[in-house]
Design an enzyme around this catalytic site. Structure first.
Site, PDB file in Angstrom:
ATOM      1  N   HIS A  52       0.802  -1.232   0.000  1.00 38.52           N
ATOM      2  CA  HIS A  52       0.000   0.000   0.000  1.00 38.52           C
ATOM      3  C   HIS A  52       0.831   1.278   0.000  1.00 38.52           C
ATOM      4  O   HIS A  52       0.295   2.365  -0.126  1.00 38.52           O
ATOM      5  CB  HIS A  52      -0.947   0.034   1.211  1.00 38.52           C
TER       6      HIS A  52
HETATM    7  C1  UD1 Z   1      -2.081   5.818   5.309  1.00 40.94           C
HETATM    8  C2  UD1 Z   1      -0.793   6.366   5.915  1.00 40.94           C
HETATM    9  C3  UD1 Z   1       0.268   5.290   5.941  1.00 40.94           C
HETATM   10  C4  UD1 Z   1      -0.242   4.042   6.637  1.00 40.94           C
HETATM   11  C5  UD1 Z   1      -1.572   3.607   6.030  1.00 40.94           C
HETATM   12  C6  UD1 Z   1      -2.153   2.478   6.807  1.00 40.94           C
HETATM   13  C7  UD1 Z   1      -0.418   8.754   5.474  1.00 40.94           C
HETATM   14  C8  UD1 Z   1       0.354   9.743   4.689  1.00 40.94           C
HETATM   15  N1  UD1 Z   1      -0.289   7.460   5.101  1.00 40.94           N
HETATM   16  O1  UD1 Z   1      -1.803   5.450   3.981  1.00 40.94           O
HETATM   17  O2  UD1 Z   1       1.401   5.756   6.659  1.00 40.94           O
HETATM   18  O3  UD1 Z   1       0.705   3.023   6.468  1.00 40.94           O
HETATM   19  O4  UD1 Z   1      -2.509   4.699   6.057  1.00 40.94           O
HETATM   20  O5  UD1 Z   1      -3.033   1.729   6.045  1.00 40.94           O
HETATM   21  O6  UD1 Z   1      -1.120   9.121   6.379  1.00 40.94           O
HETATM   22  N2  UD1 Z   1      -9.119   4.850   0.717  1.00 40.94           N
HETATM   23  C9  UD1 Z   1     -10.356   4.285   0.610  1.00 40.94           C
HETATM   24  N3  UD1 Z   1     -11.020   3.983   1.764  1.00 40.94           N
HETATM   25  C10 UD1 Z   1     -10.516   4.217   2.999  1.00 40.94           C
HETATM   26  C11 UD1 Z   1      -9.254   4.808   3.086  1.00 40.94           C
HETATM   27  C12 UD1 Z   1      -8.560   5.112   1.953  1.00 40.94           C
HETATM   28  O7  UD1 Z   1     -10.851   4.040  -0.490  1.00 40.94           O
HETATM   29  O8  UD1 Z   1     -11.178   3.915   4.005  1.00 40.94           O
HETATM   30  C13 UD1 Z   1      -8.377   5.146  -0.527  1.00 40.94           C
HETATM   31  C14 UD1 Z   1      -8.605   6.569  -1.033  1.00 40.94           C
HETATM   32  O9  UD1 Z   1      -8.621   6.534  -2.419  1.00 40.94           O
HETATM   33  C15 UD1 Z   1      -7.345   7.299  -0.556  1.00 40.94           C
HETATM   34  C16 UD1 Z   1      -6.283   6.212  -0.616  1.00 40.94           C
HETATM   35  O10 UD1 Z   1      -6.961   5.009  -0.268  1.00 40.94           O
HETATM   36  O11 UD1 Z   1      -7.039   8.406  -1.367  1.00 40.94           O
HETATM   37  C17 UD1 Z   1      -5.143   6.427   0.333  1.00 40.94           C
HETATM   38  O12 UD1 Z   1      -5.613   6.610   1.669  1.00 40.94           O
HETATM   39  P1  UD1 Z   1      -4.780   7.510   2.697  1.00 40.94           P
HETATM   40  O13 UD1 Z   1      -5.397   7.432   4.041  1.00 40.94           O
HETATM   41  O14 UD1 Z   1      -4.532   8.854   2.127  1.00 40.94           O
HETATM   42  O15 UD1 Z   1      -3.367   6.809   2.708  1.00 40.94           O
HETATM   43  P2  UD1 Z   1      -2.955   5.294   2.931  1.00 40.94           P
HETATM   44  O16 UD1 Z   1      -2.311   4.791   1.699  1.00 40.94           O
HETATM   45  O17 UD1 Z   1      -4.088   4.517   3.479  1.00 40.94           O
HETATM   46  N1  UDP Z   2      -4.157  -5.269   8.727  1.00 37.76           N
HETATM   47  C1  UDP Z   2      -5.431  -5.815   8.819  1.00 37.76           C
HETATM   48  N2  UDP Z   2      -6.057  -6.215   7.665  1.00 37.76           N
HETATM   49  C2  UDP Z   2      -5.467  -6.115   6.438  1.00 37.76           C
HETATM   50  C3  UDP Z   2      -4.149  -5.575   6.364  1.00 37.76           C
HETATM   51  C4  UDP Z   2      -3.537  -5.150   7.527  1.00 37.76           C
HETATM   52  O1  UDP Z   2      -5.982  -5.948   9.912  1.00 37.76           O
HETATM   53  O2  UDP Z   2      -6.090  -6.498   5.435  1.00 37.76           O
HETATM   54  C5  UDP Z   2      -3.514  -4.807   9.962  1.00 37.76           C
HETATM   55  C6  UDP Z   2      -2.209  -5.502  10.260  1.00 37.76           C
HETATM   56  O3  UDP Z   2      -2.423  -6.544  11.164  1.00 37.76           O
HETATM   57  C7  UDP Z   2      -1.342  -4.441  10.871  1.00 37.76           C
HETATM   58  C8  UDP Z   2      -1.945  -3.147  10.403  1.00 37.76           C
HETATM   59  O4  UDP Z   2      -3.188  -3.451   9.797  1.00 37.76           O
HETATM   60  O5  UDP Z   2      -1.394  -4.469  12.252  1.00 37.76           O
HETATM   61  C9  UDP Z   2      -0.997  -2.531   9.435  1.00 37.76           C
HETATM   62  O6  UDP Z   2      -1.615  -1.587   8.713  1.00 37.76           O
HETATM   63  P1  UDP Z   2      -1.040  -1.104   7.320  1.00 37.76           P
HETATM   64  O7  UDP Z   2      -0.270  -2.168   6.675  1.00 37.76           O
HETATM   65  O8  UDP Z   2      -2.208  -0.573   6.593  1.00 37.76           O
HETATM   66  O9  UDP Z   2      -0.121   0.126   7.730  1.00 37.76           O
HETATM   67  P2  UDP Z   2       1.364   0.319   8.271  1.00 37.76           P
HETATM   68  O10 UDP Z   2       1.598  -0.612   9.401  1.00 37.76           O
HETATM   69  O11 UDP Z   2       2.299   0.092   7.118  1.00 37.76           O
HETATM   70  O12 UDP Z   2       1.384   1.749   8.681  1.00 37.76           O
END
Ligand code: UD1
Ligand code: UDP
Length: 358
Positions: free
Chosen positions: A203
């Site tokens: 991601h």
């Molecule tokens: C964010 C964090 C990242 C973390 C991750 C955990 C920042 C800059 N990044 O990344 O550090 O590892 O969360 O998962 O804060 N979207 C949906 N539904 C949702 C959420 C997101 O469709 O419920 C889609 C949207 O198109 C959005 C994109 O995912 O633009 C990215 O979501 P965003 O929260 O901006 O960043 P993450 O990649 O999730």
């Molecule tokens: N996770 C989850 N379901 C998923 C993918 C991840 O519950 O389909 C949990 C995972 O166990 C971990 C956390 O989400 O604890 C990590 O989140 P993510 O990988 O989105 O973000 P990061 O840790 O890189 O910030």
């Protein structure tokens, strides 16, 4: 003591579960959900499964550019903090919610505690690196999961605010793993045998927003003959579609799964391939070798211990590691004593305010 806890993205909900319990045994917690993640399987499922309290505020910011999302949280958070007047604002990790929560509090001279502080990639192009560096420098108290994090803060002159408390996600695993094993049906649902499949997640912006990196990962997955389970983050799903990348039939692409299902999938996988920070740690803790689909890992101890290898998005490097990577026979404990949230609450209770956090 009144603590405002800020959560917004998936890993923050998991981290909040043990901490929220620990805070509420002795103090008042006000839970603020920024709304950064909002789909059921990116947010609500964690509140239900982990019995997290319903947020007192949902700022409803949703998705957007970094500036818009961070700015919206900042301005909506300010109103909440002015109303609640807490003794502490607690933020975690490195998301836009973390940065905006810390900044809103610091500007109002409310003490900020940063959990999972001190991680560094030294890659200034990574949005999370910007968030964590700024948050650390704004915060009054820095709770580090590892000695490496303590050293990183020392190099930035922040040692006096830092303490080593272990990792709260390790504590979450200790609390929930048995329940996850009892309740999860995911292996049966997906027709998987223990230790005979790979678990993949992707991601990070560096992989999803760079077509050649995502192509490199997809090409590797398509060339693997073992079954693969790939819970797909919404951002990755939209990029795969946009770039026209198609995964083979042996790759089960599924919606994001619940925390319990994820813990079971991690525990029973032969190998975890991921760019997730949380999953890198979790794979180590449950004893599954990990390939990091990035050019570095902030959780460097897992690499040094011989359970994680950094392969980036290079197809050949991924395939070689899938075939040949063998974990070390030793797996030392890296993430504390499992009582991290108690150490955090006690440190907040002991804190004597200094002149200025900045
Ligand atoms: C964010 C964090 C990242 C973390 C991750 C955990 C920042 C800059 N990044 O990344 O550090 O590892 O969360 O998962 O804060 N979207 C949906 N539904 C949702 C959420 C997101 O469709 O419920 C889609 C949207 O198109 C959005 C994109 O995912 O633009 C990215 O979501 P965003 O929260 O901006 O960043 P993450 O990649 O999730
Ligand atoms: N996770 C989850 N379901 C998923 C993918 C991840 O519950 O389909 C949990 C995972 O166990 C971990 C956390 O989400 O604890 C990590 O989140 P993510 O990988 O989105 O973000 P990061 O840790 O890189 O910030």
């Amino acid at each position: 003591m009144k603590v405002v806890s800020v959560v917004g993205a998936r890993p923050e909900f998991i981290q909040a579960a043990p901490l929220s319990r620990a805070i509420r045994t002795r103090h008042q917690e006000v839970l603020v959900h920024t709304g950064q993640h909002y789909d059921y399987d990116m947010s609500e499922v964690f509140f239900q499964q982990l019995s997290l309290p319903k947020p007192d505020y949902n700022l409803g910011v949703g998705s957007g550019s970094h500036a818009r999302q961070t700015g919206e949280i900042l301005s909506r958070m300010e109103a909440v903090l002015q109303q609640e007047k807490p003794d502490w604002v607690l933020v975690r990790g490195d998301t836009n919610s973390t940065l905006a929560g810390a900044l809103a509090a610091a500007k109002l001279c409310i003490p900020v505690a940063h959990v999972e502080s001190g991680l560094r990639s030294y890659d200034a192009h990574m949005p999370e690196e910007i968030n964590r560096v700024v948050t650390d420098h704004l915060s009054d108290v820095l709770f580090c999961p590892t000695p490496t994090a303590m050293d990183n803060l020392g190099r930035e002159g922040l040692s006096q605010r830092a303490s080593l408390v272990g990792d709260v996600m390790y504590e979450a695993i200790l609390i929930y793993i048995e329940q996850a094993r009892r309740e999860s049906r995911i292996l049966k649902e997906l027709g998987l045998q223990s230790k005979s499949y790979l678990l993949v997640t992707v991601h990070r912006a560096a992989n999803t927003d760079d077509v050649s990196n995502l192509q490199g990962i997809v090409a590797a997955l398509n060339a693997i003959s073992e079954p693969i389970v790939f819970p797909v983050h919404p951002r990755t799903r939209s990029r795969l579609k946009e770039y026209g990348l198609v995964l083979g039939a042996h790759v089960k692409t599924i919606e994001p799964v619940s925390y319990f299902d994820l813990l079971v999938l991690e525990s029973d996988a032969r190998l975890v391939l991921t760019d997730s920070g949380g999953m890198t740690k979790e794979a180590y803790i449950v004893g599954t070798p990990c390939l990091t689909l990035r050019d570095l890992s902030e959780w460097i101890e897992t690499v040094e211990a011989g359970w994680n290898t950094v392969v980036g998005a290079d197809t050949v490097a991924i395939l070689q590691a899938v075939r040949h990577f063998q974990p070390s026979s030793e797996r030392p404990a890296l993430y504390g004593d499992g009582k991290t949230s108690l150490h955090i609450v006690e440190a907040l209770e002991r804190y004597v305010p200094k002149q200025s956090p900045i």
